[in-house]
Scaffold this active site. Structure first.
Site, PDB file in Angstrom:
ATOM      1  N   TYR A   1      48.848 -53.046 -13.466  1.00 41.98           N
ATOM      2  CA  TYR A   1      49.739 -52.411 -12.487  1.00 41.98           C
ATOM      3  C   TYR A   1      51.135 -52.446 -13.079  1.00 41.98           C
ATOM      4  CZ  TYR A   1      52.081 -51.722  -7.899  1.00 41.98           C
ATOM      5  OH  TYR A   1      52.851 -51.270  -6.847  1.00 41.98           O
TER       6      TYR A   1
ATOM      7  N   LYS B   1      47.473 -48.567 -13.567  1.00 40.04           N
ATOM      8  CA  LYS B   1      48.120 -47.920 -12.418  1.00 40.04           C
ATOM      9  C   LYS B   1      49.563 -47.695 -12.856  1.00 40.04           C
ATOM     10  CE  LYS B   1      49.200 -48.423  -7.485  1.00 40.04           C
ATOM     11  NZ  LYS B   1      50.674 -48.425  -7.427  1.00 40.04           N
TER      12      LYS B   1
END
Length: 290
Positions: A133, A161
Site C-alpha cells: 500500500y 495499491k
C-alpha cells in the site's frame, strides 16, 4: 476486465464503538447495489489507524462473515507495530482472506532496508499474497522502481495499491512489471491511471459512486474517451464537494441519505454539524440521487 474495489468504511456508534449493523449494511450495499468486484478492508477509509487491535479484528470478522465469497477481499494489516501486523496477517489468513495488504511503515524515517524487512517479516509463516500500500502523500514514504523491484523479489508480494500522483513512476512500474497487480488508489485520477493500464482501482468514494466509475471504465475499454472524460469530471465535481464538506463524515452522511446506516466517524474526526448535514443532502441530490 479491470476490477473495481470499494475501500470499505467502518460504521461507529457515537462513543467510538463499532456499529456492526451499519458496517454490514455498507458491505451489502457495495455487493448488492454497487456490484463491486471486491472490498479493501482495514484501510484509511475504514479509519483503521484509529482502531485498537481488537476493533481491527472485529471489522475483519464482520466483513468476511457478511461478504463470504461474494466478492474478492483484501485485508490491510499494516501498522506501526510490526508484531501487530504479523498477528493480523495470520489472523485474516486464518479467517480466509485471499489477499492482504500493508501500508509502508510511516512516521519514523525508516531506511529502505527496514521497510523491506517489515514486509518480509509480515509474510513469514503466512500463506498469503500481499499488495504494497503505497501512499506517499500521507506516509511520507516514496518507493523507487528499483525498490519495488527488490520488494517483488519476495514471491508473495504480488502488486501495489498505488495511491500516488506520480504517473511517470506508474508508467515505469507498469511496463517493468507487467505481471504484477496494480490497483489505482486515487479516485480523482482514475482516468489517467486507466490510460497507463492499471488492473483496476480501489477508492473511498466508490462506496457511493461505483456505478458511475464502472461506466467510466466501460467507456474507456470501449474507446469512448470523451464519455470517460465526462464521467471523470462529474466524479471529480462530487469528490471536490465531499472534500470541501469534510470527506469522511460526508461520505457517511451521503450514505445515510441513500438509506444506509453508516454511523459516525471515530474521534478525533469531526461529528457532523447541521451545516454539514445540509451540504451532504445537497451533494446527494446533485450527484447520487437516482
Amino acid at each position: 476486465m479491470k476490477k473495481l474495489y470499494s475501500a470499505l468504511m467502518t460504521a461507529f456508534n457515537e462513543d467510538g464503538s463499532i456499529n456492526e449493523a451499519g458496517t454490514r449494511e455498507m458491505i451489502r450495499y457495495n455487493i448488492d447495489v454497487n456490484k463491486v468486484d471486491g472490498l479493501y478492508v482495514g484501510g484509511s477509509t475504514g479509519e483503521n489507524f484509529l482502531l485498537s487491535p481488537e476493533q481491527k479484528k472485529q471489522v475483519f470478522k464482520i466483513a468476511i462473515d457478511e461478504a463470504k465469497s461474494d466478492v474478492d477481499l483484501i485485508a490491510q494489516v499494516g501498522s506501526l507495530d510490526l508484531n501487530e501486523s504479523k498477528f493480523l496477517a495470520k489472523f485474516v489468513t486464518d479467517l480466509g482472506y485471499p489477499k492482504i495488504s500493508a501500508v509502508t511503515p510511516f512516521y519514523y524515517k525508516y531506511t529502505f532496508e527496514e521497510i523491506k524487512d517489515y514486509y518480509n517479516e509480515i509474510l513469514k509463516g503466512v500463506d498469503n499474497k500481499l499488495l504494497i500500500y503505497s501512499i506517499p502523500a500521507l506516509t511520507g514514504v516514496g518507493l523507487s522502481i528499483e525498490q519495488f523491484a527488490e520488494l517483488f523479489e519476495n514471491p508473495k508480494i504480488i502488486g501495489i495499491k498505488y495511491t500516488n500522483a506520480d504517473f511517470y513512476l506508474l508508467e515505469r512500474v507498469r511496463n517493468k512489471f507487467p505481471d504484477k497487480l496494480i490497483l489505482s488508489g486515487f479516485d480523482e485520477m482514475l482516468l489517467p491511471a486507466l490510460a497507463l493500464n492499471v488492473d483496476g482501482c480501489i477508492g473511498s468514494t466508490y462506496n457511493l459512486n461505483a456505478p458511475r466509475v464502472r461506466a467510466e471504465m466501460d467507456a474507456f475499454d470501449a474507446g469512448d474517451i470523451d464519455k470517460a472524460r465526462e464521467l471523470q469530471k462529474v466524479s471529480n465535481d462530487a469528490i471536490t464537494a465531499l472534500i470541501q464538506n469534510d470527506i469522511y463524515p460526508s461520505l457517511k452522511l451521503v450514505f445515510e441519505e441513500m438509506g444506509v446506516h453508516a454511523g459516525f466517524t471515530k474521534a478525533p474526526m469531526a461529528k457532523p454539524t447541521d451545516e454539514m448535514r445540509a451540504d451532504a443532502k445537497k451533494i446527494y441530490q446533485d450527484y447520487f440521487k437516482k
